[in-house]
Design a protein around this motif. Structure first.
Motif, short mmCIF file in Angstrom:
data_model
loop_
_atom_site.label_atom_id
_atom_site.label_comp_id
_atom_site.label_asym_id
_atom_site.label_seq_id
_atom_site.Cartn_x
_atom_site.Cartn_y
_atom_site.Cartn_z
N ILE A 155 9.75 28.53 6.23
CA ILE A 155 8.59 27.74 5.88
C ILE A 155 8.32 26.74 7.00
N LYS A 156 7.33 27.03 7.86
CA LYS A 156 6.91 26.12 8.94
C LYS A 156 8.09 25.46 9.65
N GLY A 157 8.94 26.22 10.26
CA GLY A 157 10.07 25.66 10.99
C GLY A 157 11.26 25.33 10.12
N LEU A 158 11.06 25.39 8.81
CA LEU A 158 12.14 25.15 7.87
C LEU A 158 12.55 26.49 7.26
N THR A 159 13.75 26.52 6.75
CA THR A 159 14.26 27.73 6.12
C THR A 159 14.78 27.39 4.74
N GLN A 160 14.46 28.21 3.78
CA GLN A 160 14.98 28.02 2.43
C GLN A 160 16.21 28.91 2.28
N ILE A 161 17.31 28.30 1.88
CA ILE A 161 18.55 29.05 1.72
C ILE A 161 19.13 28.81 0.32
N GLU A 162 20.01 29.71 -0.07
CA GLU A 162 20.76 29.54 -1.31
C GLU A 162 22.22 29.35 -0.94
N LEU A 163 22.83 28.33 -1.53
CA LEU A 163 24.24 28.05 -1.32
C LEU A 163 24.95 28.07 -2.66
N ASN A 164 26.13 28.66 -2.69
CA ASN A 164 26.97 28.65 -3.89
C ASN A 164 27.89 27.44 -3.78
N VAL A 165 27.55 26.38 -4.50
CA VAL A 165 28.30 25.12 -4.42
C VAL A 165 28.86 24.80 -5.80
N ASN A 166 30.16 24.70 -5.87
CA ASN A 166 30.84 24.38 -7.13
C ASN A 166 30.44 25.35 -8.24
N SER A 167 30.42 26.64 -7.88
CA SER A 167 30.11 27.74 -8.80
C SER A 167 28.68 27.72 -9.32
N GLU A 168 27.80 27.10 -8.60
CA GLU A 168 26.38 27.05 -8.98
C GLU A 168 25.54 27.39 -7.76
N VAL A 169 24.62 28.34 -7.90
CA VAL A 169 23.74 28.69 -6.78
C VAL A 169 22.65 27.64 -6.71
N ARG A 170 22.56 27.02 -5.53
CA ARG A 170 21.59 25.94 -5.31
C ARG A 170 20.68 26.32 -4.14
N THR A 171 19.43 25.94 -4.21
CA THR A 171 18.47 26.22 -3.15
C THR A 171 18.20 24.95 -2.36
N ALA A 172 18.10 25.11 -1.05
CA ALA A 172 17.79 23.97 -0.19
C ALA A 172 16.84 24.42 0.92
N THR A 173 15.93 23.57 1.28
CA THR A 173 15.04 23.83 2.41
C THR A 173 15.57 23.02 3.58
N ILE A 174 15.94 23.71 4.65
CA ILE A 174 16.65 23.07 5.75
C ILE A 174 16.02 23.40 7.10
N SER A 175 16.37 22.62 8.09
CA SER A 175 16.12 22.96 9.48
C SER A 175 17.31 23.76 9.97
N PRO A 176 17.11 24.69 10.88
CA PRO A 176 18.22 25.53 11.32
C PRO A 176 19.41 24.74 11.89
N GLU A 177 19.16 23.54 12.39
CA GLU A 177 20.24 22.74 12.99
C GLU A 177 20.96 21.84 11.99
N ASP A 178 20.58 21.85 10.73
CA ASP A 178 21.20 20.99 9.72
C ASP A 178 22.65 21.40 9.47
N THR A 179 23.53 20.40 9.45
CA THR A 179 24.93 20.68 9.15
C THR A 179 25.11 20.85 7.64
N LEU A 180 26.17 21.52 7.30
CA LEU A 180 26.50 21.69 5.89
C LEU A 180 26.66 20.34 5.21
N LEU A 181 27.29 19.39 5.88
CA LEU A 181 27.47 18.05 5.32
C LEU A 181 26.14 17.43 4.94
N ARG A 182 25.19 17.45 5.84
CA ARG A 182 23.88 16.83 5.59
C ARG A 182 23.16 17.52 4.43
#
Length: 158
Positions: A4-31
């Protein structure tokens, strides 16, 4: 993944729950964990992999989330301190004073939890090696060592 316009929507399995986040490719997992998913257990410390305050488990192994791109965690199981859910190691940290200011605590908990799972009979050398990847600026190491020893002893008595 959806771009999405330079951003990417991803799904992460965090604490046994699938969560969606819109990120920049350079974003760290911590952020992404903290800022997009609202989980504040992993702490922002040095942001160069030295302090371990940002430690999470990735497929059961401790990683410093400040040193990893969020994109690299797609398809993997992530556990933050919020996902430990009242484990014995958490109780032992409270009982034995395995914290002072508390800033480093989540990172130490994640490393200790992973070590106790991978090497339940760890000797002092192994424990020191595993826990050396985290720093406590308040020097609360004695309480941390006592907490880990208590859990080891409790696991042996089962």
């Amino acid at each position: 993944m959806i771009q999405i316009k330079g951003l990417t929507q991803i799904e992460l399995n965090v604490n046994s729950e699938v969560r969606t986040a819109t990120i920049s490719p350079e974003d760290t997992l911590l952020r992404v964990i903290r800022e997009s998913l609202g989980l504040i257990g992993p702490k922002v410390g040095c942001e160069n992999g030295d302090c371990g305050a940002c430690t999470v488990l990735l497929d059961g192994k401790p990683v410093k989330s400040c040193m990893m791109l969020a994109l690299d965690a797609v398809g993997k199981e992530i556990v933050t301190v919020e996902g430990l859910n009242d484990t014995l190691i958490q109780e032992a940290f409270v009982e034995y004073g395995g914290f002072q200011c508390g800033y480093c605590t989540s990172g130490f908990l994640m490393n200790a939890y992973a070590m106790l799972d991978a090497v339940p009979d760890a000797d002092e050398t192994v424990k020191s090696e595993w826990l050396s990847s985290n720093l406590c600026r308040c020097t609360g190491y004695e309480g941390i060592k006592k907490a880990v020893a208590f859990v080891q002893k409790s696991q042996k008595n089962k």
